[in-house]
Write a protein that holds these residues in place. Sequence first.
Motif, PDB file in Angstrom:
ATOM      1  N   LEU A  95       0.101 -15.400 -15.097  1.00  0.00           N
ATOM      2  CA  LEU A  95      -0.588 -16.203 -14.090  1.00  0.00           C
ATOM      3  C   LEU A  95      -2.015 -16.534 -14.498  1.00  0.00           C
ATOM      4  O   LEU A  95      -2.620 -17.452 -13.928  1.00  0.00           O
ATOM      5  N   GLY A  96      -2.562 -15.801 -15.458  1.00  0.00           N
ATOM      6  CA  GLY A  96      -3.925 -16.080 -15.908  1.00  0.00           C
ATOM      7  C   GLY A  96      -4.934 -15.910 -14.784  1.00  0.00           C
ATOM      8  O   GLY A  96      -4.917 -14.922 -14.046  1.00  0.00           O
ATOM      9  N   ASP A  97      -5.814 -16.912 -14.629  1.00  0.00           N
ATOM     10  CA  ASP A  97      -6.868 -16.874 -13.614  1.00  0.00           C
ATOM     11  C   ASP A  97      -6.487 -17.616 -12.347  1.00  0.00           C
ATOM     12  O   ASP A  97      -7.351 -17.929 -11.523  1.00  0.00           O
ATOM     13  N   ARG A  98      -5.211 -17.915 -12.188  1.00  0.00           N
ATOM     14  CA  ARG A  98      -4.789 -18.642 -10.991  1.00  0.00           C
ATOM     15  C   ARG A  98      -4.987 -17.778  -9.752  1.00  0.00           C
ATOM     16  O   ARG A  98      -4.776 -16.567  -9.768  1.00  0.00           O
ATOM     17  N   HIS A  99      -5.407 -18.431  -8.668  1.00  0.00           N
ATOM     18  CA  HIS A  99      -5.623 -17.721  -7.407  1.00  0.00           C
ATOM     19  C   HIS A  99      -4.447 -17.888  -6.451  1.00  0.00           C
ATOM     20  O   HIS A  99      -4.336 -17.132  -5.478  1.00  0.00           O
ATOM     21  N   ALA A 100      -3.596 -18.860  -6.723  1.00  0.00           N
ATOM     22  CA  ALA A 100      -2.411 -19.078  -5.898  1.00  0.00           C
ATOM     23  C   ALA A 100      -1.244 -19.400  -6.818  1.00  0.00           C
ATOM     24  O   ALA A 100      -1.431 -19.895  -7.931  1.00  0.00           O
ATOM     25  N   ALA A 101      -0.026 -19.100  -6.354  1.00  0.00           N
ATOM     26  CA  ALA A 101       1.168 -19.328  -7.158  1.00  0.00           C
ATOM     27  C   ALA A 101       2.327 -19.644  -6.224  1.00  0.00           C
ATOM     28  O   ALA A 101       2.267 -19.354  -5.017  1.00  0.00           O
ATOM     29  N   GLN A 109     -14.931 -19.828  -6.184  1.00  0.00           N
ATOM     30  CA  GLN A 109     -14.176 -19.504  -7.394  1.00  0.00           C
ATOM     31  C   GLN A 109     -14.643 -18.174  -7.991  1.00  0.00           C
ATOM     32  O   GLN A 109     -13.820 -17.360  -8.434  1.00  0.00           O
ATOM     33  N   ALA A 110     -15.959 -17.982  -7.994  1.00  0.00           N
ATOM     34  CA  ALA A 110     -16.491 -16.720  -8.521  1.00  0.00           C
ATOM     35  C   ALA A 110     -16.044 -15.535  -7.669  1.00  0.00           C
ATOM     36  O   ALA A 110     -15.711 -14.462  -8.191  1.00  0.00           O
ATOM     37  N   GLN A 111     -16.032 -15.752  -6.353  1.00  0.00           N
ATOM     38  CA  GLN A 111     -15.604 -14.690  -5.448  1.00  0.00           C
ATOM     39  C   GLN A 111     -14.137 -14.347  -5.671  1.00  0.00           C
ATOM     40  O   GLN A 111     -13.756 -13.175  -5.751  1.00  0.00           O
ATOM     41  N   LEU A 112     -13.294 -15.392  -5.796  1.00  0.00           N
ATOM     42  CA  LEU A 112     -11.871 -15.161  -6.026  1.00  0.00           C
ATOM     43  C   LEU A 112     -11.632 -14.460  -7.360  1.00  0.00           C
ATOM     44  O   LEU A 112     -10.766 -13.594  -7.471  1.00  0.00           O
ATOM     45  N   GLN A 113     -12.393 -14.860  -8.385  1.00  0.00           N
ATOM     46  CA  GLN A 113     -12.243 -14.226  -9.694  1.00  0.00           C
ATOM     47  C   GLN A 113     -12.621 -12.749  -9.618  1.00  0.00           C
ATOM     48  O   GLN A 113     -11.939 -11.885 -10.186  1.00  0.00           O
ATOM     49  N   ARG A 114     -13.696 -12.464  -8.906  1.00  0.00           N
ATOM     50  CA  ARG A 114     -14.116 -11.065  -8.761  1.00  0.00           C
ATOM     51  C   ARG A 114     -13.059 -10.255  -8.015  1.00  0.00           C
ATOM     52  O   ARG A 114     -12.730  -9.121  -8.388  1.00  0.00           O
ATOM     53  N   LEU A 115     -12.521 -10.840  -6.944  1.00  0.00           N
ATOM     54  CA  LEU A 115     -11.506 -10.143  -6.168  1.00  0.00           C
ATOM     55  C   LEU A 115     -10.242  -9.914  -6.989  1.00  0.00           C
ATOM     56  O   LEU A 115      -9.598  -8.873  -6.908  1.00  0.00           O
ATOM     57  N   GLY A 116      -9.871 -10.942  -7.783  1.00  0.00           N
ATOM     58  CA  GLY A 116      -8.692 -10.798  -8.629  1.00  0.00           C
ATOM     59  C   GLY A 116      -8.875  -9.710  -9.669  1.00  0.00           C
ATOM     60  O   GLY A 116      -7.968  -8.918  -9.943  1.00  0.00           O
ATOM     61  N   GLN A 117     -10.082  -9.677 -10.269  1.00  0.00           N
ATOM     62  CA  GLN A 117     -10.365  -8.647 -11.264  1.00  0.00           C
ATOM     63  C   GLN A 117     -10.361  -7.256 -10.629  1.00  0.00           C
ATOM     64  O   GLN A 117     -10.009  -6.269 -11.268  1.00  0.00           O
ATOM     65  N   GLN A 118     -10.745  -7.192  -9.371  1.00  0.00           N
ATOM     66  CA  GLN A 118     -10.740  -5.912  -8.666  1.00  0.00           C
ATOM     67  C   GLN A 118      -9.319  -5.494  -8.321  1.00  0.00           C
ATOM     68  O   GLN A 118      -8.963  -4.324  -8.386  1.00  0.00           O
ATOM     69  N   MET A 119      -8.471  -6.474  -7.981  1.00  0.00           N
ATOM     70  CA  MET A 119      -7.127  -6.183  -7.498  1.00  0.00           C
ATOM     71  C   MET A 119      -6.209  -5.669  -8.591  1.00  0.00           C
ATOM     72  O   MET A 119      -5.455  -4.718  -8.405  1.00  0.00           O
ATOM     73  N   GLN A 120      -6.253  -6.273  -9.763  1.00  0.00           N
ATOM     74  CA  GLN A 120      -5.293  -5.921 -10.812  1.00  0.00           C
ATOM     75  C   GLN A 120      -5.449  -4.479 -11.305  1.00  0.00           C
ATOM     76  O   GLN A 120      -4.447  -3.770 -11.441  1.00  0.00           O
ATOM     77  N   ASP A 153       8.830 -22.987  -3.212  1.00  0.00           N
ATOM     78  CA  ASP A 153       7.835 -23.741  -3.984  1.00  0.00           C
ATOM     79  C   ASP A 153       6.478 -23.787  -3.304  1.00  0.00           C
ATOM     80  O   ASP A 153       5.535 -24.376  -3.841  1.00  0.00           O
ATOM     81  N   ARG A 154       6.336 -23.160  -2.140  1.00  0.00           N
ATOM     82  CA  ARG A 154       5.051 -23.167  -1.432  1.00  0.00           C
ATOM     83  C   ARG A 154       4.052 -22.247  -2.119  1.00  0.00           C
ATOM     84  O   ARG A 154       4.405 -21.175  -2.608  1.00  0.00           O
ATOM     85  N   GLU A 155       2.787 -22.668  -2.128  1.00  0.00           N
ATOM     86  CA  GLU A 155       1.737 -21.883  -2.766  1.00  0.00           C
ATOM     87  C   GLU A 155       1.248 -20.775  -1.835  1.00  0.00           C
ATOM     88  O   GLU A 155       0.984 -21.016  -0.652  1.00  0.00           O
ATOM     89  N   VAL A 156       1.125 -19.563  -2.377  1.00  0.00           N
ATOM     90  CA  VAL A 156       0.589 -18.421  -1.638  1.00  0.00           C
ATOM     91  C   VAL A 156      -0.408 -17.701  -2.542  1.00  0.00           C
ATOM     92  O   VAL A 156      -0.376 -17.866  -3.764  1.00  0.00           O
TER      93      VAL A 156
END
Length: 357
Positions: free
Chosen positions: A218-224, A168-179, A260-263
Amino acid sequence: MADHRRMTFLRRNVVFVSAWILFWILMMLVAVQDFMRNEHSHAIWKPLLWEGSSALVVTLLALVQLRWSHADDHLLGTPWRWFARQARWLSMYWIAFVPLAFGLRHGVYALVGETYRHDPVPQLFLYESMKITIFFGLFMAIRFGVQSYRALLDARLRAERSNTLLRQAQLQRLGQQMQPHFLFNALNTVSALIWTDPARADATLTQLADVLRETLALGDRHAAPLATELRLARGYADVMAERFADRVAIAWQVDDALLDREVPVMSLQPLLENVFKHTVERRRGQTHIAVSVCREGDELVLGVEDDAGKLAATERPGGIGLSNLRARIQALYGDAGRLDITARPQGGVRAEMRLPC
């Protein structure tokens, strides 16, 4: 909180407690059977008293040991030290068992007007101490097995929780880097238009605001859901199409049954960005881009391909966008998900993301 701890303790020890009770019930049944066969008497309260008093006293002594020996649980990894620490309690059983168990028997016999007879005290202590030593050894072996297995499960659970938190921490870091990376590139597009065509720059900025609003929702979601991801990708494509007017044509081929599939969030955008950066920006002619989403067996396949890109045989496209996406796919799906960049036989490059469906 205390009630919760008590319930947790009972649940974790229900198997051991059940086995303990069944063992003493079996001992009582065997004692009753032997008594009726050898004594030819129906006073079955006697064998029940004998084994019942033993069960009661041993249970009390075992509870005392369990209560005060939990500090030794850290020694389970070194069995010989754990068993050595537990062996200290054997003297308690030797000293306390005979007075307590046989005292109960004498008391009950006296209440019914009978006399309880047994071997002389020295012989009695020796015989019962041998029996209790054997029982103690079996009890310790079983307890060691149960506690070792429980410690193994606890360690595995802690490791899984730690891995989950790490992921979760890794995904959060990657998301913060991506945006910020996405925003930086989009603002560059607006900046390129603002002096040459202010009206288009204004329209592009409005489109960018819509994309950012969708991203923030989307907030902190990693998939949508795929539908949400497609709105983000279409918004980004519209922004870039404004910058490269008449130089790009985008076709969308999406199976609506998969919406409706999560990606992973913002997974199509870096694939589109890769085409704009490495192909559209470098040529004057029109580039045709095809975005496709379909299902192949148990996999969801998302593809972005162009008809003019070039990929060297040893090249592995990187950059923040694709490196970030690969890391997120690995964190979310492990080996079940992958991202491949390949050259098309008829010309151009295809980026393909495969996810479990």
